[in-house]
Write an enzyme that holds these catalytic residues in place. Structure first.
Site, PDB file in Angstrom:
ATOM      1  CD  GLU A 149       3.713 -57.451 -14.998  1.00  0.00           C
ATOM      2  OE1 GLU A 149       3.716 -58.701 -15.278  1.00  0.00           O
ATOM      3  OE2 GLU A 149       4.659 -56.485 -15.040  1.00  0.00           O
ATOM      4  CG  ASP A 179       8.210 -55.750  -9.856  1.00  0.00           C
ATOM      5  OD1 ASP A 179       7.954 -55.072 -10.607  1.00  0.00           O
ATOM      6  OD2 ASP A 179       8.668 -56.925 -10.162  1.00  0.00           O
TER       7      ASP A 179
END
Length: 780
Positions: free
Chosen positions: A232, A41
């Protein structure tokens, strides 16, 4: 910002630069050098001349060129330098967040420099199996820390209690307070977009003087998602080239079987509404609440898909080595525009085909197509720059990937097409192409409107050469990638296939052979056996009695009028020392006849129950384990310190500690073969023993949804572990576990851990340690 280095004269590359397979011969060009880092991420920030990425589990890395990354930190530990300040550490600084979220881990952060010159890390902690999360901010004078907690901003998951908007928390409509991205809009206002699954993606305005939210916003404004849709990793980038704000998100599940894929929508306002290329308001994109959680089908049609699982598949005889270049579950990106160069970049983590859950950071250049939508360069960034392209350097054979709109764990493998000089496209698909404006391309293919994008010369890590590529997107939000193959004559292709064609170790073949029939550029391979009764023309092996039989297999390689033949000598043998053979051909019988049949059991070796099914396997049928079932094998299968275990595995998922073959003399003295091991071997496939805690990590993971052959041999403490016939571990001092004839054995379960989910086939146990060649023969 420092001007990024680019190759001078990229647009005027000589024709030889596109046809030489030997990259070292491409005089005048500095070959790119990469250094990889693992940051899940990754959120990017540039400070001075250095790019930083910060990600989950408090991992971070830095680079000065976007090619070579240096790992700085990894792991939420008391010694992580990002929060280490004297006696203080991440656990003391963020104690409130950890306490609320019932965890000692951190998810995806974002770091931004605000007007006071300080660096603000927006961190988040989440329980994981529920949206109970805490999102806060910590501040540092330097980007590398140490960060000091400023306080929490939001909480989620307060079951039965009032949420920040005053209503009782509802995970179907309220967000999970994770995955923040903080950005300035074009007018200098500060925003934070965040959220994951649960109620969707939300945005709220922050006070640029404090970095904290303005009051009375509740959770902010919902931009997309809800009803536990798998959306997300929101990130917003403004592009002055188009005057749009682009909202990037990742759809699907993040692991190697989750089908993670990056999508984008756009708006003229930082807080939306955001629409896709079909004009659909993304605020309406959510899961169907009447269906089970994580309903992907409801959200798959929406957003502009930038990239999903793909592989530029290298076929037998093409330049380079290996299976090719591609990604699995690439996503949770950041993105930025470099005003000094006018370049847009996409920064993300990705897994890889046949490499399990291992992940690394990748940076790709992006371009805004004629419709103002981002298209992503097919290969990682290597200092390339857009330039005019001459049509003769575009014509040729291409590997083409169509990313589609689905959310799937399947890897979309390239197909071969030809871009012809008359503007037609032939091969696996038919259509047309044309160049506009020197480097823009329009491609028409069945099933979508015109794809619009760019042509770009890029470095191909498989062929180790510069190749022409294209990237384009349709109005339906479907992306296509293309990579030009090095031009070769039919004779050159056949010769390359001849040189590479191999059957591996063939001196002790005991099982069926896989005979390649498809190769580069549509070339064909046909086989002829000198003794079809032992080895058929398709590779089916009939083992003789004890002893060995030599068989000649001749391959005819053909493309057009070019033909070559290559002959292999195969020695087929029946190995001695076979103790048991469980073929799983619709039953659990030992086809060797020495032991009783196995029995279906529940989720532990000593628990009844379970349900086993069968599917087509490597040979005949294979057993399918559903993740809650095991098979108890007869006691005493192994009773010495000399043995071999061989089996085929096709895991449906990889979970730490999950056993496939398990044998135990006692609950404290055992041997277990794990597709995914523990953290001390970085989660790699491993052979594990609990007697003296022996860790035989293989440095890789077997892939999911694909058959792999695993075997291990033990000879008085000398241990070897193999994958697909290749030895991946060799060691000594392996514990002598099976010292009696009463040891217990099971498949898919042990006394403690998550059961195996996937398929097994052809379990063979020998009372001797086979040689490398003999194991390689079993892997055929």
């Amino acid at each position: 910002m420092k001007r990024l280095h680019s190759f001078a004269g990229m647009g005027a590359l000589c024709a030889s630069c596109f046809i030489m397979a030997d990259a070292g011969a491409q005089a005048g060009f500095t070959l790119p050098a990469f250094q990889n880092a693992s940051v899940h991420d990754p959120a990017e920030i540039k400070v001075g001349n250095t790019y930083y990425v910060f990600g989950s589990h408090l991992a971070s890395a830095k680079s000065t060129d976007l090619l070579k990354w240096t790992q700085m930190t990894d792991g939420v530990t008391a010694t992580n330098s990002l929060f280490l300040n004297g006696s203080k550490n991440v656990f003391t600084e963020l104690a409130e967040a950890f306490s609320w979220a019932n965890t000692r881990d951190l998810w995806a952060p974002d770091v931004r420099q605000l007007a006071d010159g300080k660096y603000y890390m927006y961190y988040d902690a989440c329980q994981g199996d529920a949206p109970r999360s805490a999102l806060g901010v910590a501040v540092a004078d330097k980007v590398e820390g140490p960060y000091v907690n400023k306080g929490l901003i939001l909480k989620s998951g307060m079951w039965g209690l009032a949420s920040p908007d005053g209503t009782v928390y509802d995970a179907y409509k309220h967000p999970n307070a994770v995955d923040p991205n903080v950005f300035y809009d074009n007018a200098g206002k500060l925003w934070m977009v965040y959220g994951s699954y649960s109620g969707g993606i939300f945005i709220m305005q922050l006070n640029p003087a404090t970095g904290m939210p303005y009051p009375n916003q509740g959770y902010g404004k919902r931009l997309m998602g809800g009803n536990h849709a798998r959306i997300e990793g929101a990130y917003i980038m403004y592009s002055p080239a188009t005057a749009y704000y682009y909202l990037f998100t990742s759809f699907g599940g993040l692991d190697s079987t989750g089908g993670y894929n990056m999508r984008v929508a756009r708006s003229t306002n930082p807080d939306g509404p955001y629409v896709d290329a079909q004009g659909y308001d993304m605020a309406n994109v959510k899961a169907d609440a009447s269906k089970p959680l994580f309903d992907d089908a409801s959200i798959a049609p929406y957003g502009v898909k930038l990239m999903g699982n793909f592989l530029f598949q290298r076929l037998l005889g093409e330049a380079g080595t290996g299976i090719g270049t591609g990604y699995v579950s690439a996503g949770h990106n950041s993105a930025f525009y470099d005003p000094a160069t006018g370049k847009h970049f996409l920064v993300f983590h990705t897994r890889f085909p046949e490499r399990g859950e291992q992940h690394e950071v990748r940076v790709h250049q992006m371009f805004m197509n004629a419709e103002g939508w981002p298209v992503v360069a097919p290969y990682r960034y290597a200092n390339e720059t857009l330039a005019s392209v001459r049509s003769e350097f575009v014509v040729g054979d291409y590997m083409v990937v169509n990313h589609g709109k689905d959310i799937t764990a399947a890897i979309k493998k390239s197909q071969i097409v030809t871009l012809n000089s008359n503007g037609s496209i032939t091969g696996a698909v038919s259509g047309t192409w044309r160049i506009l404006g020197g480097n823009q391309v329009e491609i028409s293919l069945p099933g979508a409107s015109t794809y619009k994008g760019y042509l770009l010369s890029q470095w191909d890590e498989t062929s180790k050469s510069y190749v022409m590529t294209f990237t384009a997107s349709s109005r339906e939000g479907i992306a296509i990638f293309g990579s030009r193959l090095l031009p070769r004559t039919d004779a050159a292709i056949v010769t390359a296939i001849y040189k590479e064609l191999s059957l591996g170790a063939t001196t002790a073949v005991t099982g069926n052979l896989t005979l390649p029939t498809v190769a580069a550029r549509g070339a064909t391979i046909s086989w002829t056996s000198s003794n079809p009764a032992v080895v058929s023309n398709t590779g089916t092996v009939t083992t003789p009695g004890l002893g060995a039989v030599n068989v000649s297999l001749t391959a005819r390689i053909a493309k057009g009028t070019a033909v070559l033949t290559k002959t292999f000598t195969v020695t087929v043998t029946k190995l001695g020392g076979l103790v048991a053979h469980y073929a799983f051909d619709g039953n659990l019988l030992d086809s060797n006849g020495g032991f009783a049949a196995g029995a279906v059991i529940g989720n532990k070796i000593d628990v009844a129950g379970g349900s086993l099914s069968y599917e087509t396997g490597v040979r005949g049928n294979a057993a399918v384990f559903n993740g809650a079932t095991g098979v108890r094998l007869p006691n005493g299968l192994i009773s010495s310190n000399n043995y071999t275990v061989s089996m085929w595995l096709k895991p449906a998922q990889l979970t730490a500690y999950t056993p496939t073959f398990f044998g135990a003399r006692t609950a404290d003295s055992w041997v277990s073969l794990l597709p995914m091991g523990h953290g001390f071997v970085n989660g790699a496939t491993m052979l594990w023993s609990g007697s003296a805690w022996y860790d035989a990590g293989l440095g890789m993971n077997i892939p999911v949804n694909q058959w792999s052959h695993l075997a291990f041999t033990v000879s008085n403490g000398a241990v070897n572990v193999y994958v697909n016939g290749v030895r991946r571990f060799a060691g000594t001092g392996f514990p002598n576990v099976f010292t009696s004839t009463t040891a217990a054995f099971a498949l898919g379960v042990n006394y403690w851990d998550t059961p195996y989910k996937g398929s097994m086939d052809e379990l063979r146990i020998y009372n001797t340690a086979l040689t490398d060649a003999q194991v390689a023969g079993l892997a055929h």
